[in-house]
Design a protein around this motif. Structure first.
Motif, mmCIF file in Angstrom:
data_model
loop_
_atom_site.group_PDB
_atom_site.id
_atom_site.type_symbol
_atom_site.label_atom_id
_atom_site.label_comp_id
_atom_site.label_asym_id
_atom_site.label_seq_id
_atom_site.Cartn_x
_atom_site.Cartn_y
_atom_site.Cartn_z
ATOM 1 N N VAL A 199 101.612 2.687 42.313
ATOM 2 C CA VAL A 199 101.315 1.416 42.961
ATOM 3 C C VAL A 199 99.349 0.875 42.881
ATOM 4 C CG1 VAL A 199 103.056 1.685 44.280
ATOM 5 C CG2 VAL A 199 100.582 3.200 44.163
ATOM 6 N N MET A 200 98.969 1.683 41.160
ATOM 7 C CA MET A 200 97.378 2.246 41.000
ATOM 8 C C MET A 200 97.373 0.508 40.513
ATOM 9 S SD MET A 200 96.594 4.803 41.752
ATOM 10 C CE MET A 200 94.618 4.192 41.161
ATOM 11 N N PHE A 257 93.718 -3.922 42.504
ATOM 12 C CA PHE A 257 93.651 -5.020 43.132
ATOM 13 C C PHE A 257 92.958 -5.322 44.232
ATOM 14 C CE2 PHE A 257 95.393 -6.865 38.965
ATOM 15 C CZ PHE A 257 94.239 -7.792 38.254
ATOM 16 N N GLY A 258 93.898 -5.215 45.533
ATOM 17 C CA GLY A 258 93.459 -4.954 46.632
ATOM 18 C C GLY A 258 92.208 -5.145 47.150
ATOM 19 N N LEU A 259 91.430 -3.515 45.956
ATOM 20 C CA LEU A 259 90.019 -2.849 46.310
ATOM 21 C C LEU A 259 89.323 -4.207 45.498
ATOM 22 C CD1 LEU A 259 91.168 0.305 46.103
ATOM 23 C CD2 LEU A 259 90.137 -0.377 48.247
ATOM 24 N N LEU A 260 89.706 -4.638 44.550
ATOM 25 C CA LEU A 260 88.788 -5.405 43.527
ATOM 26 C C LEU A 260 88.094 -6.878 44.721
ATOM 27 C CD1 LEU A 260 87.130 -7.070 41.130
ATOM 28 C CD2 LEU A 260 89.751 -7.269 40.504
ATOM 29 N N LEU A 312 99.885 -2.568 48.829
ATOM 30 C CA LEU A 312 100.475 -1.654 48.346
ATOM 31 C C LEU A 312 101.621 -2.094 49.458
ATOM 32 C CD1 LEU A 312 99.350 1.668 49.809
ATOM 33 C CD2 LEU A 312 99.275 0.792 47.147
ATOM 34 N N PHE A 313 101.534 -3.383 50.236
ATOM 35 C CA PHE A 313 102.674 -3.725 50.336
ATOM 36 C C PHE A 313 103.704 -4.594 49.590
ATOM 37 C CE2 PHE A 313 101.112 -3.755 55.123
ATOM 38 C CZ PHE A 313 102.107 -2.774 55.573
ATOM 39 N N LEU A 314 103.218 -5.212 48.626
ATOM 40 C CA LEU A 314 103.693 -5.601 47.590
ATOM 41 C C LEU A 314 105.056 -5.087 46.719
ATOM 42 C CD1 LEU A 314 100.714 -7.821 45.807
ATOM 43 C CD2 LEU A 314 102.301 -8.394 47.755
#
Length: 50
Positions: A4-5, A10-13, A39-41
């Motif tokens: 999940v990294m 990308f979410g944090l970016l 993370l829901f992806l």
């Protein structure tokens, strides 16, 4: 195990501009929400067979 990294990175970016636009509390809440939403992806919505 699912890696999940990449999704988290990308979410944090994409949430990074919130640190510069909003005040401290709003930006922390938004970045936390973006990290969880990224993370829901990886959630598999198909029913388990068996």
């Amino acid at each position: 195990m699912v890696d999940v990294m990449g999704n988290l990175a990308f979410g944090l970016l994409f949430a990074l501009p919130a640190w510069f636009v909003w005040n401290d509390r709003a930006s922390v809440v938004f970045v936390a929400f973006a990290a969880v939403a990224a993370l829901f992806l990886d959630i598999n919505l198909e029913p388990c067979s068996g």
